[in-house]
Design an enzyme around this catalytic site. Structure first.
Site, PDB file in Angstrom:
ATOM      1  N   CYS A  91       0.813  -1.236   0.000  1.00 22.40           N
ATOM      2  CA  CYS A  91       0.000   0.000   0.000  1.00 22.40           C
ATOM      3  C   CYS A  91       0.840   1.276   0.000  1.00 22.40           C
ATOM      4  CB  CYS A  91      -0.952  -0.007   1.188  1.00 22.40           C
ATOM      5  SG  CYS A  91      -2.110  -1.365   1.108  1.00 22.40           S
TER       6      CYS A  91
ATOM      7  N   HIS B 152      -3.067   7.377   3.345  1.00 22.45           N
ATOM      8  CA  HIS B 152      -3.551   6.080   2.855  1.00 22.45           C
ATOM      9  C   HIS B 152      -4.956   5.831   3.408  1.00 22.45           C
ATOM     10  CE1 HIS B 152      -3.719   2.037   1.569  1.00 22.45           C
ATOM     11  NE2 HIS B 152      -3.496   1.491   2.741  1.00 22.45           N
TER      12      HIS B 152
ATOM     13  N   ASN C  23     -10.212   0.399   0.591  1.00 25.41           N
ATOM     14  CA  ASN C  23      -8.751   0.455   0.503  1.00 25.41           C
ATOM     15  C   ASN C  23      -8.318  -0.029  -0.884  1.00 25.41           C
ATOM     16  OD1 ASN C  23      -5.997   0.039   0.707  1.00 25.41           O
ATOM     17  ND2 ASN C  23      -6.085  -1.015   2.675  1.00 25.41           N
TER      18      ASN C  23
END
Ligand code: COA
Length: 318
Positions: free
Chosen positions: A108, A243, A273
């Site tokens: 990520c 994030h 996500n």
């Protein structure tokens, strides 16, 4: 380097929490209150290349340059159908670019790692215009029998083009702490005749609470460090572009930094996500909604499997 263009794309198909509750033992209340996610876009009839290309083309259009002008493409990708070649090579052909491409997997945090490489390429004269594209399909990593992980992810792509016109990266930091056991997935590999043990597919294994704690503490530390290195005080920061894994993680970081909520824009309610695509998707939204002005200071921060984290301070100079 300087940001000269942004683009993003989400799959057409959307799955709401209510739709998930019809196929597994979950409900909107649990997902919304624990994560802030209401819906996510999932690749169903489209493939990852299609949305990757769309994000790249939008970024090129926003930058006002042709694909042939790119000197390098850095593609952040965690999983896709191809083991080889890298997804960047496929995107390059479809957008009509001619430059070299490299894929990176920093989970990520990959977009920010890609930015760090782009910054080095530009500083060392390897390239003048670099596109960092994050194209991700994290919905294909967890088991869809595992309600504690599959509800968290959505698919998407975001691209940002950087040029050598000015030096807007004020500071940058990347960290890795080998702790793969808190968040990992494995895939079965072809068997050769001399192997003793077969490899097996292992869908995403996640220690949610541990990841949550590591995310909040590492991100805070990274953000404070990059702001100190850039000699930036919090009142100079326009937005913290974080994030998008869980709204409670964003809220906890905001709380510990003691900053107002308005400085923490989010997309998590409708994207979930999207792994390393979260930051460029959010940045592109801010850009297209006219929320960024020349001279704005942005702090970006991400965390993910590895455990890898990254943060940077960059001036918006477009
Ligand atoms: N719907 C309903 N119930 C669910 C559920 C779902 N989708 N998923 C899990 N549950 C249940 C579990 O079975 C468990 O029930 P039990 O207590 O009866 O055993 C309970 O909810 C677990 O709750 P808890 O562990 O307290 O949840 P949490 O507050 O820790 O939230 C996460 C779970 C995953 C949302 C949270 O830990 C998290 O976001 N962690 C970070 C994950 C992350 O960011 N990953 C990506 C990193 S890049």
């Amino acid at each position: 380097m300087k940001i000269i263009g942004t683009g993003s794309a989400l799959p057409k198909f959307e799955a709401t929490n209510d739709m998930l509750s019809q196929i597994m033992d979950t409900d909107d209340e649990w997902i919304s209150s624990r994560t802030g996610i209401k819906r996510r876009h999932l690749l169903s009839e489209q493939d990852l290349t299609e949305i990757g290309v769309e994000a790249c083309m939008k970024a090129l259009d926003n930058a006002g340059i042709a694909a042939e002008e790119l000197d390098y493409i850095i593609c952040s990708n965690t999983v896709n159908e191809f083991i080889t070649p890298g997804l960047g090579c496929i995107l390059q052909g479809q957008i009509g670019a001619k430059c070299p491409c490299i894929d990176i997997n920093a989970a990520c945090s990959g977009f920010l790692y890609g930015m760090q490489i782009a910054n080095s390429f530009i500083a060392s004269g390897v390239a003048k215009k670099v596109m960092v594209v994050a194209a991700e399909e994290p919905s294909r990593i967890p088991s869809w029998q595992d309600r504690s992980t599959c509800v968290l992810f959505g698919d998407g792509a975001g691209a940002v083009i950087f040029s050598d016109e000015s030096n807007d990266v004020l500071s940058m930091r990347t960290t890795t702490t080998s702790a793969y056991e808190v968040l990992y997935s494995k895939r079965a590999m072809e068997q050769h005749p001399f192997q003793k043990e077969e490899t097996k597919d292992v869908p995403l294994v996640m220690n949610g609470r541990e990841v949550f704690k590591m995310a909040v503490s590492n991100s805070q530390e990274d953000i404070k460090a990059v702001m100190k290195d850039a000699n930036i005080s919090s009142d100079q920061v326009k937005y913290f572009v974080l994030h998008q894994a869980n709204i409670r993680i964003v809220d906890a970081i905001q709380h510990f930094l003691g900053e107002p909520k308005e400085k923490f824009p989010t997309t998590i309610d409708y994207t979930g996500n999207t792994s390393s695509a979260c930051i460029p998707i959010l940045l592109d939204r801010l850009n297209r909604e006219g929320k960024l002005s020349k001279g704005d200071v942005l702090v970006m921060s991400a965390f993910g499997a590895g455990f890898e984290t990254a943060a940077c301070v960059i001036k918006w100079n477009k």
